[in-house]
Design a protein around this motif. Structure first.
Motif, PDB file in Angstrom:
ATOM      1  N   ARG A 258      -7.687  -4.730  -2.030  1.00 23.49           N
ATOM      2  CA  ARG A 258      -7.515  -5.988  -2.756  1.00 23.49           C
ATOM      3  C   ARG A 258      -7.582  -5.771  -4.256  1.00 23.49           C
ATOM      4  N   LYS A 259      -8.546  -4.948  -4.678  1.00 20.58           N
ATOM      5  CA  LYS A 259      -8.693  -4.685  -6.107  1.00 20.58           C
ATOM      6  C   LYS A 259      -7.522  -3.877  -6.649  1.00 20.58           C
ATOM      7  N   LYS A 260      -7.037  -2.934  -5.849  1.00 21.90           N
ATOM      8  CA  LYS A 260      -5.951  -2.064  -6.321  1.00 21.90           C
ATOM      9  C   LYS A 260      -4.628  -2.825  -6.431  1.00 21.90           C
ATOM     10  N   TYR A 261      -4.301  -3.574  -5.362  1.00 17.68           N
ATOM     11  CA  TYR A 261      -3.003  -4.256  -5.328  1.00 17.68           C
ATOM     12  C   TYR A 261      -3.070  -5.682  -5.872  1.00 17.68           C
ATOM     13  N   ARG A 262      -4.307  -6.178  -6.068  1.00 18.46           N
ATOM     14  CA  ARG A 262      -4.512  -7.513  -6.622  1.00 18.46           C
ATOM     15  C   ARG A 262      -3.724  -8.569  -5.844  1.00 18.46           C
ATOM     16  N   LEU A 263      -3.942  -8.546  -4.547  1.00 19.59           N
ATOM     17  CA  LEU A 263      -3.306  -9.495  -3.652  1.00 19.59           C
ATOM     18  C   LEU A 263      -4.350 -10.063  -2.696  1.00 19.59           C
ATOM     19  N   PRO A 264      -4.114 -11.247  -2.145  1.00 19.59           N
ATOM     20  CA  PRO A 264      -5.068 -11.814  -1.188  1.00 19.59           C
ATOM     21  C   PRO A 264      -5.273 -10.883   0.008  1.00 19.59           C
ATOM     22  N   GLU A 265      -6.501 -10.816   0.496  1.00 20.42           N
ATOM     23  CA  GLU A 265      -6.802  -9.913   1.604  1.00 20.42           C
ATOM     24  C   GLU A 265      -5.976 -10.225   2.841  1.00 20.42           C
ATOM     25  N   ILE A 266      -5.700 -11.507   3.083  1.00 20.42           N
ATOM     26  CA  ILE A 266      -4.881 -11.904   4.241  1.00 20.42           C
ATOM     27  C   ILE A 266      -3.494 -11.279   4.142  1.00 20.42           C
ATOM     28  N   VAL A 267      -2.924 -11.257   2.944  1.00 20.06           N
ATOM     29  CA  VAL A 267      -1.606 -10.655   2.734  1.00 20.06           C
ATOM     30  C   VAL A 267      -1.658  -9.159   3.014  1.00 20.06           C
ATOM     31  N   ILE A 268      -2.723  -8.498   2.558  1.00 15.04           N
ATOM     32  CA  ILE A 268      -2.871  -7.052   2.771  1.00 15.04           C
ATOM     33  C   ILE A 268      -2.999  -6.742   4.259  1.00 15.04           C
ATOM     34  N   ILE A 269      -3.806  -7.517   4.959  1.00 20.67           N
ATOM     35  CA  ILE A 269      -3.992  -7.302   6.404  1.00 20.67           C
ATOM     36  C   ILE A 269      -2.660  -7.463   7.143  1.00 20.67           C
ATOM     37  N   LYS A 270      -1.938  -8.511   6.797  1.00 21.79           N
ATOM     38  CA  LYS A 270      -0.645  -8.752   7.427  1.00 21.79           C
ATOM     39  C   LYS A 270       0.322  -7.609   7.153  1.00 21.79           C
ATOM     40  N   ARG A 271       0.265  -7.070   5.948  1.00 17.00           N
ATOM     41  CA  ARG A 271       1.127  -5.941   5.578  1.00 17.00           C
ATOM     42  C   ARG A 271       0.766  -4.692   6.382  1.00 17.00           C
ATOM     43  N   LEU A 272      -0.515  -4.440   6.574  1.00 16.23           N
ATOM     44  CA  LEU A 272      -0.947  -3.287   7.365  1.00 16.23           C
ATOM     45  C   LEU A 272      -0.453  -3.401   8.805  1.00 16.23           C
ATOM     46  N   ARG A 273      -0.488  -4.604   9.335  1.00 16.41           N
ATOM     47  CA  ARG A 273       0.007  -4.816  10.698  1.00 16.41           C
ATOM     48  C   ARG A 273       1.521  -4.691  10.748  1.00 16.41           C
ATOM     49  N   GLN A 274       2.188  -5.210   9.741  1.00 17.32           N
ATOM     50  CA  GLN A 274       3.650  -5.141   9.671  1.00 17.32           C
ATOM     51  C   GLN A 274       4.132  -3.694   9.697  1.00 17.32           C
ATOM     52  N   LEU A 275       3.387  -2.816   9.020  1.00 16.30           N
ATOM     53  CA  LEU A 275       3.733  -1.389   8.983  1.00 16.30           C
ATOM     54  C   LEU A 275       3.196  -0.635  10.198  1.00 16.30           C
ATOM     55  N   LYS A 276       2.539  -1.361  11.116  1.00 25.26           N
ATOM     56  CA  LYS A 276       1.983  -0.784  12.344  1.00 25.26           C
ATOM     57  C   LYS A 276       0.914   0.268  12.061  1.00 25.26           C
ATOM     58  N   ILE A 277       0.259   0.100  10.918  1.00 20.18           N
ATOM     59  CA  ILE A 277      -0.859   0.987  10.589  1.00 20.18           C
ATOM     60  C   ILE A 277      -2.078   0.598  11.409  1.00 20.18           C
ATOM     61  N   ILE A 278      -2.236  -0.714  11.650  1.00 18.22           N
ATOM     62  CA  ILE A 278      -3.348  -1.194  12.471  1.00 18.22           C
ATOM     63  C   ILE A 278      -2.808  -1.965  13.678  1.00 18.22           C
ATOM     64  N   SER A 279      -3.657  -2.129  14.688  1.00 18.98           N
ATOM     65  CA  SER A 279      -3.275  -2.865  15.895  1.00 18.98           C
ATOM     66  C   SER A 279      -3.441  -4.367  15.687  1.00 18.98           C
ATOM     67  N   GLU A 280      -2.933  -5.149  16.636  1.00 19.98           N
ATOM     68  CA  GLU A 280      -3.081  -6.594  16.574  1.00 19.98           C
ATOM     69  C   GLU A 280      -4.557  -6.981  16.653  1.00 19.98           C
ATOM     70  N   ALA A 281      -5.305  -6.248  17.496  1.00 22.30           N
ATOM     71  CA  ALA A 281      -6.734  -6.530  17.647  1.00 22.30           C
ATOM     72  C   ALA A 281      -7.486  -6.280  16.340  1.00 22.30           C
TER      73      ALA A 281
END
Length: 340
Positions: A258-281
């Motif tokens: 969040r500090k590095k990209y200066r974006l809302p955490e919800i947006v970052i989490i969604k991006r991680l899932r979009q890239l399939k870095i993390i699972s849905e769970a």
């Protein structure tokens, strides 16, 4: 509704004042303010001067027909069905006030000095969600954003010719675009509470301007939001930060992202899932963490708000290049000559 009444209402709303707030400040009843705005009662000169001081405008702004302000064309709103007619008029009034200053100022410069944002130059076609990552990278390159995280979205877009205006929160409004002088593209954006949210709104509005979606099955809002995430957090940078696949992401890592990209955490989490870095769970676990801590106080991290200083820079250049004198420069910036 009279011209004066309409101007009082627009300036009151622009300054986030209720009729009772304004009435208290000028020493009349809120009923009187309602009658001013409806044209049923005319304020005297002293009252007009009081309101002008409160709104920080010249008295002419309250008594003149604002339809004579700079002409803006090809206006488009986001989420148009949610905006009332009165709020549309308010947003257009706010935009016209700011754009009138730009229009008057640009008249002093050679036409080639400030080219408009060239939508054709940045145009990209989206045929599927899979196209978004590549097109976001292409537009980053065209805009000269480089490979690092994009911080100053306002400055980046203004440097490429876009005029940006921020408006206080108006119900149902997020963004509007149009042209002045049939040439200069501008966007009016809702002023967000944080830099993170403002940057994300700017990036999604950029998508709205430059992307051509040629598959009607694609959801426009989803495409724009996914583009915003891809533009602000490139796949390469994210993978470099935390790897291609992760079973879990620590809350500390999420906060650092969040500090590095200066974006809302919800947006970052969604991006991680979009890239399939993390699972849905894991996405749900992180969402719940953010939701649980949403009421906590700020951690003290200094975050500067996205803001536009293009107009001020143009005024200063006009003075230094002797297109206008110091007195006129001070007038453009609404300040005393000795302070300027």
């Amino acid at each position: 509704m009279s011209v004066i009444g309409d101007n009082i209402r627009k300036n009151r709303l622009k300054n986030n004042l209720t009729t009772r707030d304004l009435a208290q400040k000028i020493g009349v009843s809120h009923t009187a303010v309602n009658k001013f705005e409806k044209g049923l009662l005319s304020p005297n000169k002293q009252m007009i001067r009081k309101m002008a001081r409160i709104f920080k405008v010249k008295t002419q702004k309250l008594v003149l027909d604002t339809s004579t302000l700079v002409d803006i064309k090809n206006i488009e709103f986001r989420e148009e069905e949610r905006i009332t007619k009165k709020n549309k008029e308010l947003i257009e009034y706010i935009a016209k006030e700011e754009l009138e200053k730009y229009s008057n100022l640009l008249e002093y410069f050679p036409k080639e000095r400030f080219p408009s944002f060239d939508t054709a130059k940045y145009r990209e076609v989206i045929s599927s969600y899979e196209d978004i990552e590549e097109k976001a990278a292409s537009i980053r390159k065209k805009l000269g954003a480089g490979e690092k995280a994009v911080f100053g979205m306002t400055e980046l877009l203004e440097n490429n010719g876009l005029i940006i205006i921020f408006a206080e929160s108006v119900e149902g409004f997020s963004a509007q675009e149009g042209y002045i002088q049939d040439k200069y593209l501008f966007v009016t954006l809702r002023k967000e509470k944080t830099e993170e949210a403002q940057r994300y709104l700017l990036a999604s509005e950029l998508a709205r301007i430059v992307l051509e979606i040629n598959d009607p099955a694609l959801n426009t809002e989803d495409v724009n939001n996914e583009f915003a995430s891809s533009f602000l957090m490139s796949r390469e940078l994210i993978i470099k930060d935390i790897g291609e696949r992760r079973k879990k992401i620590s809350f500390y890592e999420l906060e650092e992202l969040r500090k590095k990209y200066r974006l809302p955490e919800i947006v970052i989490i969604k991006r991680l899932r979009q890239l399939k870095i993390i699972s849905e769970a894991e996405k749900i676990r992180l969402y719940n963490y953010v939701k649980d801590k949403s009421g906590e106080s700020d951690d003290g991290t200094e975050i500067k708000h996205e803001k536009s200083d293009k107009y001020k820079k143009i005024v200063i250049e006009a003075v230094l290049e002797k297109y206008i004198d110091y007195k006129k420069g001070a007038k453009f910036l609404n300040m005393l000559e000795k302070i300027f």
